[in-house]
Motif scaffolding. Structure first.
Motif, short mmCIF file in Angstrom:
data_model
loop_
_atom_site.label_atom_id
_atom_site.label_comp_id
_atom_site.label_asym_id
_atom_site.label_seq_id
_atom_site.Cartn_x
_atom_site.Cartn_y
_atom_site.Cartn_z
N CYS A 64 2.82 -5.40 -18.10
CA CYS A 64 4.20 -5.62 -17.64
C CYS A 64 4.87 -6.73 -18.43
N PRO A 65 5.94 -6.42 -19.17
CA PRO A 65 6.59 -7.47 -19.96
C PRO A 65 7.32 -8.49 -19.08
N GLU A 66 7.59 -8.14 -17.85
CA GLU A 66 8.23 -9.08 -16.92
C GLU A 66 7.21 -9.88 -16.12
N GLU A 67 5.94 -9.64 -16.39
CA GLU A 67 4.85 -10.35 -15.72
C GLU A 67 4.91 -10.23 -14.20
N ILE A 68 5.30 -9.06 -13.74
CA ILE A 68 5.27 -8.80 -12.30
C ILE A 68 3.82 -8.54 -11.91
N LYS A 69 3.38 -9.16 -10.85
CA LYS A 69 2.00 -8.94 -10.39
C LYS A 69 1.98 -7.63 -9.59
N ILE A 70 2.00 -6.54 -10.35
CA ILE A 70 2.21 -5.22 -9.75
C ILE A 70 1.12 -4.90 -8.73
N THR A 71 -0.12 -5.04 -9.15
CA THR A 71 -1.22 -4.64 -8.27
C THR A 71 -1.36 -5.59 -7.08
N ASP A 72 -1.44 -6.88 -7.37
CA ASP A 72 -1.71 -7.85 -6.30
C ASP A 72 -0.55 -7.99 -5.33
N ASN A 73 0.66 -8.06 -5.86
CA ASN A 73 1.79 -8.38 -4.98
C ASN A 73 2.51 -7.16 -4.42
N ALA A 74 2.41 -6.03 -5.11
CA ALA A 74 3.13 -4.85 -4.62
C ALA A 74 2.18 -3.79 -4.07
N ILE A 75 1.24 -3.32 -4.90
CA ILE A 75 0.46 -2.16 -4.51
C ILE A 75 -0.53 -2.47 -3.38
N ILE A 76 -1.26 -3.58 -3.51
CA ILE A 76 -2.27 -3.88 -2.48
C ILE A 76 -1.62 -4.11 -1.10
N PRO A 77 -0.55 -4.92 -1.03
CA PRO A 77 0.10 -5.07 0.29
C PRO A 77 0.61 -3.74 0.86
N LEU A 78 1.08 -2.86 0.00
CA LEU A 78 1.54 -1.55 0.51
C LEU A 78 0.36 -0.72 1.01
N LYS A 79 -0.74 -0.78 0.25
CA LYS A 79 -1.95 -0.07 0.70
C LYS A 79 -2.37 -0.60 2.07
N GLU A 80 -2.29 -1.91 2.25
CA GLU A 80 -2.67 -2.49 3.54
C GLU A 80 -1.78 -1.97 4.67
N ARG A 81 -0.50 -1.85 4.37
CA ARG A 81 0.41 -1.33 5.41
C ARG A 81 0.07 0.11 5.78
N VAL A 82 -0.28 0.89 4.75
CA VAL A 82 -0.65 2.28 5.01
C VAL A 82 -1.92 2.32 5.86
N VAL A 83 -2.89 1.49 5.50
CA VAL A 83 -4.16 1.44 6.24
C VAL A 83 -3.91 1.01 7.68
#
Lengths: 604, 250
Positions: B216-235
């Protein structure tokens, strides 16, 4: 004979930057079948590069602010050549347009009490720019894009307009080609809105992307619409100057809004030496007062670095010419110095100016939290554009509208930073609204088969000339050199006459441009066609600049270095003559209403 | 190796269309501070006028010039030549995950279709009479991180669910999980996207290898800050045993 795919619209929008998208949203919301043509992919238009913010007198940070102050600031910045009715509408409607963005999902930086934060910017009396760090344009375009795609708007991505189509006096659509396949599309519309942005690609050193080839200006001119104020091209004072390959890339005015200062190689803050009379009472006397202003002290006045862009750019130019510049031909812009004032300055700078930090670190190996930047003027914006009605944004051609940078009137001789994004929203909305209204009130016009065929044939000529033709990139580079050197930040008659001769020569070269390969995504072909627009606007800018024999706002004439009261009474109006020539005439500035005259008086 | 003024380098650029193509070598002069996009433009202007390449801002802000440079997904405008070994050819090729159009240009239209399918922003009733909301900066910091995304689609390019397994019809990819996260974590948004994240978005297909975050050229923490929290919500919603128990007797 070329083949065409035909599309029918009530409203056709040319351009998908801030103004185009806002117009499209408004037109489709009014029930108009709306099509948008964009040269790039959706969400990539030049608006994305706007950094500092959008000006709107919401008074969230300083409750002394209101539309009257914003109006007066805009008029003063434009040296009173503005269309005062547009400046009034803009100042009054900008706050509602910003709030609307929030309702569509934009996420602005916040004040302590949870409202939209506003920052200082050049020429604005109070902190007025709603922003998101230094990437406000991205926030704006993404918000409009994500809202717009659910509105039933039809998008033609990566398509370019060859010509506008007319039925008698009226504009009835446009002929486009798609870049991917190189096929022609006839876009038949009851109303057309031009929202094509600016002309920066006519110059060598510019903050503008390749798209800024003056398409809307040139299309409107060739369709017989009047243009206004074309001599006024804004040089943004702070573009990168090193390394060579990034020359011209914008360094946001927000750096100065956050306390950044300009110094020459002797370390002197030279902006204190030259403060124009009409800004003296609003400008800080000491460095300390200037700093306090940037930190929100309401009793302090703004530092001279935050004077208008035309003035700051000229002062930088003067320092460099006098041999007091930096090693690569600029001056220093220093934000690192604030470490003397703020203990957490490194984090503070990274938070407030993240993309500037990133940009210098990656492109110039420079850490702006520790070292000063080297910067110099870069072509940024054209105040001039299609002459429009203040209320409706309709041009002098019925059915043809213009909004945003390709329209004229709001900014006069010089635009204030932050007034562009608000311009896009306020007048983009109005253009969409009135184009939809026009479409409702008028039947579809007749498509002119002869115009379509002639334009398509013309567009394909570079393939006939093939490799034996002139390299279109070489012509473009030559033109950029002419405009940069002869019609730049400081202008004089003999140089501009030379420029006109060279432009005439380059027109002949452009007419012989040849391209190889096929029509599929052929950038050489695209460039060959863009040349026509670039040459048209270059000639217009030069002729208008020659005609205005004074220095005012963005126009500085070495041979007429002072402002003339007489010239302050006129805008220059440009129109295509019957023989295709550029006709320039003086048009009296629209007089202020009594109420607006009083607003200006009370804000002096 | 730092490029010296007036030295030369070889660029091995993929030329071709949707059906066929090959690498072609171009030798061009390079100068100090140049980025890959400068070299490609120079080649285009001087040697190959019809070389297809997308670009706009040349400052890492628009996300148009994505490509694979020496095999790594990168923005051409932000890749300095002095970060590459220039004693060997620099390879430049289009993104692999998307259908090719011509040379360095790919068909990314799938991304636009996917985004349109995600439930749009729906604000709650305004907090104040003037139609505005009140939000603290600390509450919007995370959403602002996600909204830095410039839609360069490099994360989509590198994601093996899309790149290797071609599951474009079952998985929306990291870009749109970040987009969904920005909406889900927006303090004033009132829509619910948890069920669609599990179903049509295919969030379960991500096995958090973090390849997206790395490019990510914008250095967004895609996995840690976006995907994992969303996975947690789904779970939490669908798989938490306590919640399921409550649902059974609720």
């Amino acid at each position: 004979m070329p083949e065409y795919q035909t599309h029918e619209y009530d409203v056709l929008i040319v351009g998908a930057g801030g103004a185009g998208l806002r117009a499209a949203i408004e037109a489709s919301a009014a029930g108009a079948k709306t099509g948008v043509v964009t040269k790039s992919l959706l969400g990539k238009a030049h608006t994305v590069m706007a950094e500092g913010g959008m000006a709107a007198a919401m008074g969230n940070v300083d409750d002394r602010d209101n539309w009257r102050v914003h109006f007066a600031d805009t008029m003063r910045g434009g040296q009173y050549l503005n269309n005062s009715r547009m400046a009034e509408i803009h100042a009054k409607e900008a706050p509602a347009r910003v709030r609307e963005l929030e309702a569509w999902g934009a996420m602005f930086d916040r004040t302590k009490d949870g409202r939209i934060l506003q920052r200082n910017f050049g020429g604005h009396r109070y902190p007025r720019l709603a922003h998101v760090g230094d990437r406000t344009g991205l926030e704006m375009i993404r918000t409009l894009q994500d809202h717009g795609v659910h509105q039933g708007i039809e998008f033609h991505m990566e398509a370019t307009i060859v010509t506008l189509l007319k039925d008698g006096e009226r504009c009835v659509g446009a002929l486009a080609y798609d870049r991917e396949r190189g096929q022609f599309r006839v876009l038949h519309a009851k109303a057309v809105v031009l929202a094509t942005g600016g002309i920066g690609r006519a110059y060598q050193i510019t903050s503008n992307s390749w798209e800024y080839s003056g398409d809307g200006h040139a299309l409107a001119f060739h369709a017989g619409a009047a243009l206004l104020d074309m001599e006024f091209v804004q040089f943004h004072p702070t573009g990168m100057v090193w390394p060579p390959s990034v020359k011209g890339i914008l360094v946001t005015e927000g750096v100065r809004g956050e306390g950044g200062v300009l110094r020459n190689k002797e370390g002197k803050r030279f902006m204190f030496d030259d403060i124009p009379e009409n800004y003296r009472s609003q400008t800080a006397d000491t460095e300390d007062e200037g700093w306090r202003y940037t930190q929100g002290d309401k009793s302090a006045r703004r530092p001279p670095e935050l004077l208008t862009r035309d003035h700051v750019a000229r002062c930088i130019n003067r320092e460099v010419k006098a041999g007091r510049g930096s090693p690569h031909g600029g001056v220093y812009l220093d934000i690192a110095w604030i470490k003397e004032k703020l203990p957490n300055s490194v984090e503070h700078i990274k938070k407030k100016l993240p993309s500037m930090y990133h940009q210098f670190k990656q492109l110039a190996d420079l850490d702006i939290t520790r070292e000063p930047m080297e910067i110099g003027p870069t072509v940024h914006y054209v105040m001039g554009g299609v002459l429009v009605d203040a209320e409706t944004q309709m041009s002098t051609v019925p059915g043809l509208f213009a909004a945003g940078e390709c329209g004229a009137g709001l900014h006069g001789a010089n635009r204030l930073g932050g007034n562009s994004l608000s311009d896009l929203l306020v007048f983009g909305k109005r253009a969409g609204e009135y184009a939809a209204k026009f479409a409702k009130e008028n039947r579809a016009g007749q498509l002119p088969k002869d115009q379509i065929d002639a334009a398509a044939r013309w567009a394909l000529e570079p393939f006939d000339r093939g490799a034996a033709g002139v390299n279109p990139f070489a012509v473009q580079h030559a033109l950029q050199e002419v405009m940069q050197n002869l019609v730049g930040i400081v202008r004089r008659e003999e140089e501009m006459l030379q420029a006109l001769e060279k432009i005439a020569e380059l027109k002949q070269h452009a007419a012989k441009a040849g391209v190889t390969g096929n029509r599929e995504y052929n950038t050489g072909w695209h460039t060959a066609l863009d040349l026509n627009n670039l040459l048209t606007v270059s000639e217009i800018v030069t002729r208008a600049a020659l005609e205005r024999k004074e220095s005012r706002g963005a126009q500085f004439r070495d041979d007429y270095p002072t402002k003339s009261e007489e010239w302050g009474k006129y805008n220059l109006r440009v129109q295509k003559g019957a023989d295709g020539t550029v006709n320039i005439a003086r048009a009296p500035v629209i007089p202020l209403t009594e109420e607006m005259r009083q607003v200006i008086e009370e804000q002096k | 190796m730092t490029p010296q003024n007036e030295s030369k380098a070889i660029f091995r650029i993929w030329r071709g269309d949707a059906t066929q193509g090959a690498f072609q070598d171009y030798t061009t002069e390079i100068s100090s501070g140049m980025v890959v996009l400068d070299a490609v433009h120079k080649i285009q202007a001087e040697q190959a006028n019809d070389l297809a390449v997308r670009w706009n801002c040349k400052a890492g802000k628009c996300g148009s010039c994505s490509a694979e440079i020496n095999g790594s997904p990168k923005l051409m405008c932000m890749t300095r030549l002095n970060t590459l070994p220039l004693d060997q050819p620099v390879t430049v090729e289009p993104m692999h995950t998307f259908p090719r159009i011509k040379d360095l240009v790919t068909d990314v239209s799938w991304n636009y279709r996917v985004k349109k399918e995600i439930k749009k922003f729906q604000p709650r009733k305004p907090d104040a009479a003037d139609g505005t909301w009140r939000m603290q900066q600390s509450d919007v910091d995370r959403v602002q991180e996600f909204r830095k995304c410039i839609e360069c689609f490099l994360c989509q390019d590198v994601c093996h669910v899309l790149r290797d397994h071609h599951m474009h019809d079952q998985f929306i990819g990291p870009r749109f999980l970040v987009y969904a996260a920005a909406l889900e974590m927006n303090p004033i948004d009132s829509a619910d996207r948890i069920a669609e994240l599990r179903d049509s978005c295919g969030i379960g297909l991500c096995n958090i290898t973090k390849c997206c975050t790395k490019v990510c050229p914008e250095e967004i923490k895609i996995t840690d800050n976006a995907i994992i929290p969303l996975k947690e919500r789904v779970v939490d919603r669908f798989y938490d045993p306590l919640t399921r128990l409550f649902k059974m007797f609720g």
